[in-house]
Design an enzyme around this catalytic site. Structure first.
Site, PDB file in Angstrom:
ATOM      1  N   TYR A 170       0.820  -1.210   0.000  1.00  0.00           N
ATOM      2  CA  TYR A 170       0.000   0.000   0.000  1.00  0.00           C
ATOM      3  C   TYR A 170       0.856   1.264   0.000  1.00  0.00           C
ATOM      4  O   TYR A 170       0.675   2.153  -0.836  1.00  0.00           O
ATOM      5  CB  TYR A 170      -0.928  -0.008   1.215  1.00  0.00           C
ATOM      6  N   LYS A 174       1.150   4.028  -3.102  1.00  0.00           N
ATOM      7  CA  LYS A 174       0.671   5.401  -2.949  1.00  0.00           C
ATOM      8  C   LYS A 174       1.805   6.411  -3.161  1.00  0.00           C
ATOM      9  O   LYS A 174       1.568   7.515  -3.672  1.00  0.00           O
ATOM     10  CB  LYS A 174       0.027   5.591  -1.578  1.00  0.00           C
TER      11      LYS A 174
END
Length: 247
Positions: A170, A174
Site C-alpha cells: 500500500y 501510494k
C-alpha cells in the site's frame, strides 16, 4: 451556469461514496464509478434519494475494456468531464487493522503487484481514458486519493510523530501514485486542468476494519475541496486537511 460533471471511482462505499455526496452537495452531477453494478446502482440511488443528481457508471480500473466503455458512455451522455477523482484503491492486506499486516520481508511480491495494478496502473488507465473529456472542460480537475503513508519525507523524519503501519504494498503504491500525480501536472501545466494528490487522513473504512479515528465524510471533505478549487488553486501538490505534505 452549466452543471459540472464529476466521476469518482470506487464510489459505492466509504470515502468514495462520501466524496460523491460532497460533490453532489455542491451541485455537481456525480457519476458513481464502481465495479459491481448492484453496489453501484444502490449507492447512486441512495444519493438520488437525498436530492443529488447521481448516476452509476460501471468501471473496473484494472480492466481496460471497462475503462474505455466508461469513457465512451460519459462522452456520449455528457460530452465532457469536469472532475475526476481517482479514489479506487486496495491495501492487499486483511481489513482488520494494521496489526495483521506482515513486515516487508514477509510480503509476497504478488501482493505488491496487485496493489500497483489498482493503485497506480488503474489510475493511469482511467486518467488517460478520461483526459480528452477533461480537456473539454473550462476547468478540469484531477484528484488522486493518496495517503499520509505515501510521504517519504514524513515517514523518514525522526521529528515527526507519525508511526503508521509499514504496509509495503500500500505505502509504496501510494508513493508511486504521488509521482504519477506530478507527471500529469507537469504535462498539463499550460492547460486549465489541475492535478493534485490528496491525503484524506486515517478514516474509518472497510479498508482498515473501521479503525481510523476520522469519518469517511471528514476525509471526503478534503478531497471535495481540492476537486472544486478555483483557478488560483495549486496543481502538482500533495495536500492534506492542514495544507501541503512533504513528498
Amino acid at each position: 451556469m452549466t452543471t459540472q460533471i464529476a466521476l469518482i471511482t470506487g464510489a459505492n462505499k466509504g470515502i468514495g461514496f462520501e466524496t460523491a455526496r460532497a460533490l453532489g452537495g455542491r451541485g455537481m452531477t456525480v457519476l458513481v464509478g464502481a465495479r459491481s453494478a448492484d453496489r453501484g446502482e444502490r449507492a447512486a440511488a441512495a444519493l438520488a434519494a437525498e436530492g443529488i443528481d447521481a448516476r452509476f457508471v460501471q468501471v473496473d480500473v484494472t480492466d481496460p475494456a471497462s475503462v474505455e466503455a466508461a469513457a465512451k458512455r460519459i462522452d456520449d451522455e455528457h460530452g465532457r468531464l469536469d472532475v475526476l477523482v481517482n479514489n479506487a484503491g486496495i491495501t492487499t492486506t486483511d481489513a482488520t487493522g494494521p496489526a495483521t499486516s506482515p513486515p516487508p520481508s514477509r510480503v509476497a511480491p504478488e501482493l505488491v503487484r496487485a496493489a500497483f495494478e489498482t493503485n497506480v496502473l488503474g489510475v493511469v488507465a482511467v486518467t488517460n481514458a478520461m483526459l480528452p473529456l477533461l480537456r473539454r472542460s473550462p476547468a478540469g480537475r484531477i484528484v488522486n486519493v493518496s495517503s499520509g503513508l505515501a510521504s517519504l519525507g514524513w515517514l523518514t523524519d525522526p521529528a515527526e510523530p507519525l508511526d503508521g503501519p509499514n504496509l509495503l504494498p500500500y505505502n509504496t503504491s501510494k508513493t508511486a501514485l504521488n509521482a504519477v500525480t506530478v507527471a500529469y501536472a507537469r504535462e498539463l501545466a499550460d492547460t486549465p486542468v489541475k492535478v493534485n494528490a490528496v491525503a484524506p487522513g486515517y478514516c474509518a473504512t472497510d479498508m482498515n476494519g473501521h479503525a481510523g479515528p476520522r469519518t469517511a465524510a471528514q476525509g471526503a471533505a478534503v478531497i471535495a475541496g481540492v476537486a472544486a478549487q478555483g483557478p488560483d488553486g495549486p496543481s502538482g501538490a500533495y495536500l492534506a486537511e492542514d495544507g501541503p505534505l512533504p513528498w
